[in-house]
Structures are given as C-alpha cells and as structure tokens.
Motif scaffolding. Structure first.
Motif, PDB file in Angstrom:
ATOM      1  N   LEU A  12     -47.536  78.927  52.663  1.00 18.22           N
ATOM      2  CA  LEU A  12     -48.770  79.703  52.599  1.00 18.22           C
ATOM      3  C   LEU A  12     -48.484  81.166  52.912  1.00 18.22           C
ATOM      4  N   GLY A  13     -49.019  82.051  52.062  1.00 18.32           N
ATOM      5  CA  GLY A  13     -48.948  83.479  52.368  1.00 18.32           C
ATOM      6  C   GLY A  13     -50.283  83.891  52.980  1.00 18.32           C
ATOM      7  N   LEU A  14     -50.991  84.788  52.273  1.00 18.64           N
ATOM      8  CA  LEU A  14     -52.317  85.192  52.753  1.00 18.64           C
ATOM      9  C   LEU A  14     -53.390  84.196  52.307  1.00 18.64           C
TER      10      LEU A  14
ATOM     11  N   ASN B 103     -54.659  83.210  46.665  1.00 15.18           N
ATOM     12  CA  ASN B 103     -54.702  82.589  45.334  1.00 15.18           C
ATOM     13  C   ASN B 103     -54.688  81.082  45.492  1.00 15.18           C
ATOM     14  N   LEU B 104     -55.492  80.629  46.409  1.00 14.92           N
ATOM     15  CA  LEU B 104     -55.385  79.241  46.818  1.00 14.92           C
ATOM     16  C   LEU B 104     -56.748  78.623  47.088  1.00 14.92           C
ATOM     17  N   LEU B 105     -56.972  77.470  46.440  1.00 21.39           N
ATOM     18  CA  LEU B 105     -58.172  76.682  46.749  1.00 21.39           C
ATOM     19  C   LEU B 105     -57.711  75.438  47.504  1.00 21.39           C
TER      20      LEU B 105
ATOM     21  N   GLY C  35     -52.018  89.974  49.741  1.00 24.39           N
ATOM     22  CA  GLY C  35     -51.094  88.844  49.765  1.00 24.39           C
ATOM     23  C   GLY C  35     -49.730  89.259  50.221  1.00 24.39           C
ATOM     24  N   THR C  36     -48.877  88.244  50.337  1.00 27.33           N
ATOM     25  CA  THR C  36     -47.524  88.461  50.818  1.00 27.33           C
ATOM     26  C   THR C  36     -46.576  88.637  49.631  1.00 27.33           C
ATOM     27  N   LEU C  37     -45.398  89.140  49.935  1.00 28.31           N
ATOM     28  CA  LEU C  37     -44.383  89.262  48.878  1.00 28.31           C
ATOM     29  C   LEU C  37     -44.015  87.869  48.349  1.00 28.31           C
TER      30      LEU C  37
ATOM     31  N   ALA D 154     -44.069  84.022  43.891  1.00 26.69           N
ATOM     32  CA  ALA D 154     -44.432  82.695  43.365  1.00 26.69           C
ATOM     33  C   ALA D 154     -45.378  82.807  42.181  1.00 26.69           C
ATOM     34  N   MET D 155     -46.213  83.865  42.184  1.00 26.20           N
ATOM     35  CA  MET D 155     -47.245  84.013  41.135  1.00 26.20           C
ATOM     36  C   MET D 155     -46.831  84.993  40.045  1.00 26.20           C
ATOM     37  N   ASN D 156     -45.756  85.718  40.238  1.00 29.02           N
ATOM     38  CA  ASN D 156     -45.463  86.914  39.429  1.00 29.02           C
ATOM     39  C   ASN D 156     -46.713  87.800  39.365  1.00 29.02           C
TER      40      ASN D 156
ATOM     41  N   TRP E 146     -38.124  77.649  48.363  1.00 35.48           N
ATOM     42  CA  TRP E 146     -39.195  78.623  48.565  1.00 35.48           C
ATOM     43  C   TRP E 146     -38.580  79.993  48.824  1.00 35.48           C
ATOM     44  N   PHE E 147     -39.418  81.021  48.654  1.00 32.23           N
ATOM     45  CA  PHE E 147     -38.882  82.379  48.784  1.00 32.23           C
ATOM     46  C   PHE E 147     -38.824  82.815  50.251  1.00 32.23           C
ATOM     47  N   LEU E 148     -37.639  83.276  50.609  1.00 36.01           N
ATOM     48  CA  LEU E 148     -37.427  83.765  51.966  1.00 36.01           C
ATOM     49  C   LEU E 148     -37.436  85.294  51.972  1.00 36.01           C
TER      50      LEU E 148
ATOM     51  N   THR F 244     -64.193  98.132  39.876  1.00 40.08           N
ATOM     52  CA  THR F 244     -64.390  97.045  38.900  1.00 40.08           C
ATOM     53  C   THR F 244     -64.377  95.644  39.519  1.00 40.08           C
ATOM     54  N   GLN F 245     -63.850  95.513  40.738  1.00 38.04           N
ATOM     55  CA  GLN F 245     -63.718  94.169  41.320  1.00 38.04           C
ATOM     56  C   GLN F 245     -64.523  94.056  42.619  1.00 38.04           C
ATOM     57  N   PRO F 246     -65.048  92.858  42.927  1.00 35.44           N
ATOM     58  CA  PRO F 246     -65.828  92.688  44.165  1.00 35.44           C
ATOM     59  C   PRO F 246     -64.896  92.507  45.362  1.00 35.44           C
TER      60      PRO F 246
ATOM     61  N   ASN G 272     -64.653  87.265  36.097  1.00 30.98           N
ATOM     62  CA  ASN G 272     -63.528  86.343  36.358  1.00 30.98           C
ATOM     63  C   ASN G 272     -63.313  86.128  37.859  1.00 30.98           C
ATOM     64  N   PHE G 273     -64.229  86.632  38.673  1.00 26.37           N
ATOM     65  CA  PHE G 273     -64.151  86.385  40.115  1.00 26.37           C
ATOM     66  C   PHE G 273     -65.267  85.410  40.492  1.00 26.37           C
ATOM     67  N   ILE G 274     -64.942  84.414  41.298  1.00 23.16           N
ATOM     68  CA  ILE G 274     -65.973  83.553  41.895  1.00 23.16           C
ATOM     69  C   ILE G 274     -66.005  83.898  43.367  1.00 23.16           C
TER      70      ILE G 274
HETATM   71  C1  FAD Z   1     -59.559  90.638  45.815  1.00 25.45           C
HETATM   72  C2  FAD Z   1     -58.348  90.052  45.160  1.00 25.45           C
HETATM   73  C3  FAD Z   1     -57.664  90.778  44.193  1.00 25.45           C
HETATM   74  C4  FAD Z   1     -56.532  90.240  43.578  1.00 25.45           C
HETATM   75  N1  FAD Z   1     -55.886  90.991  42.627  1.00 25.45           N
HETATM   76  C5  FAD Z   1     -54.773  90.501  42.062  1.00 25.45           C
HETATM   77  C6  FAD Z   1     -54.081  91.259  41.059  1.00 25.45           C
HETATM   78  O1  FAD Z   1     -54.449  92.364  40.720  1.00 25.45           O
HETATM   79  N2  FAD Z   1     -52.988  90.717  40.506  1.00 25.45           N
HETATM   80  C7  FAD Z   1     -52.526  89.485  40.850  1.00 25.45           C
HETATM   81  O2  FAD Z   1     -51.502  89.047  40.312  1.00 25.45           O
HETATM   82  N3  FAD Z   1     -53.171  88.734  41.771  1.00 25.45           N
HETATM   83  C8  FAD Z   1     -54.276  89.214  42.386  1.00 25.45           C
HETATM   84  N4  FAD Z   1     -54.936  88.447  43.305  1.00 25.45           N
HETATM   85  C9  FAD Z   1     -54.464  87.094  43.592  1.00 25.45           C
HETATM   86  C10 FAD Z   1     -53.475  87.028  44.768  1.00 25.45           C
HETATM   87  O3  FAD Z   1     -53.696  88.119  45.643  1.00 25.45           O
HETATM   88  C11 FAD Z   1     -52.019  87.046  44.308  1.00 25.45           C
HETATM   89  O4  FAD Z   1     -51.734  85.941  43.489  1.00 25.45           O
HETATM   90  C12 FAD Z   1     -51.047  87.056  45.480  1.00 25.45           C
HETATM   91  O5  FAD Z   1     -49.754  87.289  44.982  1.00 25.45           O
HETATM   92  C13 FAD Z   1     -51.037  85.753  46.280  1.00 25.45           C
HETATM   93  O6  FAD Z   1     -50.249  85.954  47.433  1.00 25.45           O
HETATM   94  P1  FAD Z   1     -50.471  85.104  48.762  1.00 25.45           P
HETATM   95  O7  FAD Z   1     -49.472  85.528  49.743  1.00 25.45           O
HETATM   96  O8  FAD Z   1     -51.893  85.183  49.199  1.00 25.45           O
HETATM   97  O9  FAD Z   1     -50.176  83.638  48.222  1.00 25.45           O
HETATM   98  P2  FAD Z   1     -50.952  82.294  48.589  1.00 25.45           P
HETATM   99  O10 FAD Z   1     -52.322  82.334  48.019  1.00 25.45           O
HETATM  100  O11 FAD Z   1     -50.816  82.002  50.025  1.00 25.45           O
HETATM  101  O12 FAD Z   1     -50.099  81.245  47.741  1.00 25.45           O
HETATM  102  C14 FAD Z   1     -50.151  81.244  46.327  1.00 25.45           C
HETATM  103  C15 FAD Z   1     -49.023  80.333  45.810  1.00 25.45           C
HETATM  104  O13 FAD Z   1     -47.777  80.923  46.144  1.00 25.45           O
HETATM  105  C16 FAD Z   1     -47.001  79.996  46.895  1.00 25.45           C
HETATM  106  N5  FAD Z   1     -46.222  80.729  47.883  1.00 25.45           N
HETATM  107  C17 FAD Z   1     -46.666  81.574  48.854  1.00 25.45           C
HETATM  108  N6  FAD Z   1     -45.636  82.050  49.561  1.00 25.45           N
HETATM  109  C18 FAD Z   1     -44.518  81.491  49.049  1.00 25.45           C
HETATM  110  C19 FAD Z   1     -43.126  81.597  49.353  1.00 25.45           C
HETATM  111  N7  FAD Z   1     -42.678  82.369  50.342  1.00 25.45           N
HETATM  112  N8  FAD Z   1     -42.257  80.884  48.606  1.00 25.45           N
HETATM  113  C20 FAD Z   1     -42.683  80.089  47.596  1.00 25.45           C
HETATM  114  N9  FAD Z   1     -43.990  79.943  47.262  1.00 25.45           N
HETATM  115  C21 FAD Z   1     -44.884  80.639  47.975  1.00 25.45           C
HETATM  116  C22 FAD Z   1     -47.996  79.064  47.547  1.00 25.45           C
HETATM  117  O14 FAD Z   1     -47.378  77.826  47.886  1.00 25.45           O
HETATM  118  C23 FAD Z   1     -49.039  78.944  46.457  1.00 25.45           C
HETATM  119  O15 FAD Z   1     -48.641  77.993  45.513  1.00 25.45           O
HETATM  120  C24 FAD Z   1     -56.069  88.954  43.947  1.00 25.45           C
HETATM  121  C25 FAD Z   1     -56.743  88.231  44.945  1.00 25.45           C
HETATM  122  C26 FAD Z   1     -57.870  88.778  45.552  1.00 25.45           C
HETATM  123  C27 FAD Z   1     -58.553  88.000  46.642  1.00 25.45           C
END
Ligand code: FAD
Ligand code: NDP
Ligand code: EPU
Length: 299
Positions: A60-62, A65-67, A126-128, A133-135, A181-183, A211-213, A256-258
């Motif tokens: 888990l990062g921040l 992007n997780l439900l 969010g975290t790096l 993980a999401m690109n 997982w990414f370190l 543009t975004q809430p 596209n935001f809920i």
């Molecule tokens: C207001 C808002 C705006 C946003 N704008 C953008 C945007 O412009 N562009 C965009 O791409 N996204 C956006 N997002 C979505 C989100 O912020 C990104 O996807 C972000 O990269 C998720 O990071 P996180 O640390 O919160 O990951 P998490 O939500 O904690 O995890 C997401 C996924 O990554 C995996 N993961 C987390 N950390 C690791 C790790 N260290 N190693 C392996 N897997 C891991 C988790 O297991 C999970 O599957 C937005 C979200 C919000 C709330």
C-alpha cells in the motif's frame, strides 16, 4: 492467519484489524488483519523474513488508486508511505528514491535542483511505488519514461536490481516478474532551471485544480481512457454527471471522478462504477475498464 512474529526484533509500526478507510483517499475500506509500516528497509527485510510463506500480502502506498471492499483484507498490508522515503543523487541528473516517497516530493526535489522532466508528478497524490506500479502519468508525462533502474523485493526479503526491459509497460499498466514489489527507483531528469521547473509545477497544479475535484475524497480517474476517446466525455454524454448511489457520486466537476460525499461505502462506489459501465456501454457501445485497483471481501 497472522504468523507469530517476533515483534521485539521489529522497529516498525504494527496494527491489527486496522481500518483501511484511514489509508485510502476515498476514505472507504474494511479492516486488514495486520498492517505493518516498516521503520526502514532493513526492518522491512526482517519483517518479511518472519512472514509465513502463505500469508496474503498487499503493498500500500497512499491508497489513492485503491478500492478496498467493506469486508476488508484478510492478510498483511505493508504500508510504505512515510516509511521508505530515503533519496539521494547518484549523479547530477540521476535521483535514487525509495518507494514510499511522495511523488510531489520527487517533483520538488528535482525542481529545486534545476532539473526538469518530472514536474507532472507534483499533482499526483501517492508514493513513487504506487506511480511505478500504475505507470502514473499526467499532462504528457509518464513515470516509466524516467526510470533507469528499479530495485524490487520479494516476500522472502530478497532484493533484486531490475531494468525497464524486465517489465511490460503501457498506459496505466505495468506487468513485471510476479511476487516482486518496488523498493526503490533511479529516475533520470533533464537539465533545466529552477524557475522554469517551479513555474511548470505551479501551472500544472492550477490546471488540475481547475478541472478536477481535488478537495473531495476520490481515487482520481476511475476508468482508463479508451483508445481515441475520453472516459469523462463518454460518461458526461451518457448523462451521468452528478449520478448518486448511496454516498457515492459521479463528480459534477469531472465525470471520470467518483467522489465520496461523506458516508459512502465501498459497496456504493463499486455499484456506481458498475452502473456507469452499463449505461456508457448502452449509450456508446464502449466498455470502460477501470484504472482503480480493488482488493478485499464484500461484507
Ligand atoms: C485527486 C487525484 C488525482 C489523481 N491524478 C492522477 C494523475 O494525474 N495521473 C495518474 O496516473 N494517477 C492519478 N491519480 C491516481 C493515483 O494517485 C496514482 O495511481 C498513484 O500513482 C497511486 O499511488 P499510491 O501510492 O496511492 O498507490 P496505492 O493506491 O496505494 O496502490 C495502487 C497500486 O499500486 C500497488 N503498489 C503500491 N506501492 C507499491 C510498491 N511499492 N510496489 C509494488 N506495488 C505497489 C498497490 O499494491 C496497488 O495495486 C489521482 C488520484 C487522486 C485521488
Ligand atoms: N493526500 C491526499 O489525500 C490528496 C492529495 N491531493 C493532492 O495531490 C498532490 C500531492 O499530494 P500528496 O501525495 O499528499 O503530497 P503532499 O502535497 O502532501 O506533499 C508530499 C511531500 O512533498 C514534500 N513537499 C510538498 N511541497 C513541498 C515544497 N513546496 N517544497 C519541498 N517539499 C515539498 C513534503 O515532504 P516533507 O514532509 O518531507 O517536507 C510533503 O510531505 C497535492 O497537490 C495534493 O493537494 C489530492 C487529493 C487527495
Ligand atoms: C486523474 C488521473 O489522470 C488524468 C490526468 O490527471 C489528466 C491530465 O493529464 O489527464 C487524464 O484525464 P482526462 O483524460 O480526463 O483529461 P481531461 O483533460 O480532464 O479531460 C479529457 C477530455 O474529457 C472532457 N471532459 C472532461 C471532464 C468532464 O466532466 N467531461 C468531459 O467531457 C474534456 O473536455 C476533455 O476533452 C488522466 N486520466 C486518465 C484516465 O488518463 C488519473 O489517472 O487518476
């Protein structure tokens, strides 16, 4: 079942039955059996050495992007935010950063050094590790365009150095060696100047706020954009802006935001996602696919 851990040898923060609603930006989600925030990398390795080999594990990062479903997650969550946050310059343009560091912080560190190319990270909550993980991407930039090398760790605590070619990287999608997982990552920047980088960060944050809430609980874009179109346009065209289900609502500001209007459950959100998918498919024939990751059990 959580294994017996030698908690005395660990320095991180361990919590049992921790509500994950405290750790997701949607502010929903049931409890996880064991929540562990390692003190640092060495402590993480020690924790993993003690973990049962069949314990379900989630990183888990921040949580942006997780439900997490309302029944929670039976297993262990490793929380990196605020934990694996070391960073250092490996050369004048190469930043090494651990996976728990905030994307916003990476953008600011680079800008302060007069380097450019990662300004888009400033507005991505969010975290790096989550961005890897999401690109994660925005305004024409994508995380993996900047990655030179990553360090991964497996459930036994073994650390590996990996190159981008070890991963399949696409729009909001990354597939790599399973069970790793990414370190940390090494990110390459371009030469620039402090003022230009800081100005670009300010501009991108302003565009986003317009543009975004950003001040309401969400996970950002719920759906990926389909090829050649925009999920938000399709949702708006289907007349779904403002649609409510329980405490969940399709944002009036960005379709596209809920958003969680205050008392949403994960079930409300998941049902609204399905409703949007059904109605957009009925109107346009396009099947929207979710960007957001889902874990846990329905209650
Ligand atoms: C207001 C808002 C705006 C946003 N704008 C953008 C945007 O412009 N562009 C965009 O791409 N996204 C956006 N997002 C979505 C989100 O912020 C990104 O996807 C972000 O990269 C998720 O990071 P996180 O640390 O919160 O990951 P998490 O939500 O904690 O995890 C997401 C996924 O990554 C995996 N993961 C987390 N950390 C690791 C790790 N260290 N190693 C392996 N897997 C891991 C988790 O297991 C999970 O599957 C937005 C979200 C919000 C709330
Ligand atoms: N967190 C959330 O739930 C949400 C956040 N957002 C937005 O997403 C973006 C990123 O949010 P988030 O991931 O929470 O990160 P933050 O905006 O909290 O920033 C993360 C870290 O970056 C560093 N930092 C921030 N600003 C500066 C600065 N001016 N100079 C130096 N370092 C700085 C700080 O590190 P240090 O503490 O080490 O100094 C900070 O803790 C923000 O625009 C935020 O408004 C949107 C929706 C939800
Ligand atoms: C927020 C995320 O990333 C965002 C990223 O911040 C922005 C900025 O680069 O571009 C993407 O949004 P987006 O494609 O919706 O970008 P926008 O520029 O806001 O909108 C695209 C199009 O949809 C239209 N639009 C937008 C909102 C709306 O309510 N209705 C509508 O019709 C706009 O007019 C525009 O023509 C990313 N989303 C996806 C799924 O790719 C995320 O992934 O979580």
């Amino acid at each position: 079942m959580m294994p017996a851990l030698n908690q005395q040898s660990l320095r991180g923060e361990m919590r049992f039955d921790e509500p994950l609603s405290r750790h997701t930006t949607w502010r929903v989600g049931g409890p996880v059996s064991c929540f562990y925030r390692p003190a640092d990398r060495e402590d993480l390795v020690r924790f993993l050495h003690q973990l049962d080999s069949d314990e379900p594990l989630f990183w888990l990062g921040l949580g942006s992007n997780l439900l997490v479903r309302d029944g929670g997650f039976k297993g262990t969550v490793i929380a990196t935010k605020g934990s694996l946050v070391a960073s250092e310059w490996r050369s004048d343009r190469l930043l090494y950063a651990e996976s728990g560091i905030a994307c916003a912080k990476v953008a600011r560190i680079a800008a302060r050094a007069g380097l450019c190319g990662v300004e888009f990270l400033a507005g991505i909550p969010g975290t790096l590790g989550g961005a890897l993980a999401m690109n994660a991407g925005a305004f024409g930039g994508e995380t993996w365009e900047r990655v030179v090398r990553v360090e991964t760790i497996d459930r036994f605590g073994e650390v590996r150095s990996r190159l981008p070619e070890d991963f399949e990287i696409a729009y909001r999608q990354v597939r790599g060696p399973s069970g790793e997982w990414f370190l940390a990552a090494e990110l390459e920047m371009e030469a620039g100047d402090v003022d230009a980088a800081q100005r670009r960060i300010r501009q991108l944050l302003e565009r986003r706020a317009a543009t975004q809430p950003t001040s309401q609980p969400s996970c950002g874009s719920v759906f990926r954009n389909p090829p050649g179109d925009f999920a938000a346009r399709l949702i708006e065209a289907a007349g779904l802006k403002g649609r409510r289900l329980g405490g969940a609502q399709v944002s009036e500001k960005h379709a596209n935001f809920i958003i969680n209007t205050g008392d949403a459950t994960a079930r409300d959100i998941e049902m609204l996602i399905a409703e949007v998918q059904r109605e957009v498919a009925a109107q346009s024939g396009i099947e929207l696919t979710t960007e957001v990751h889902r874990i846990g059990d329905s209650s």
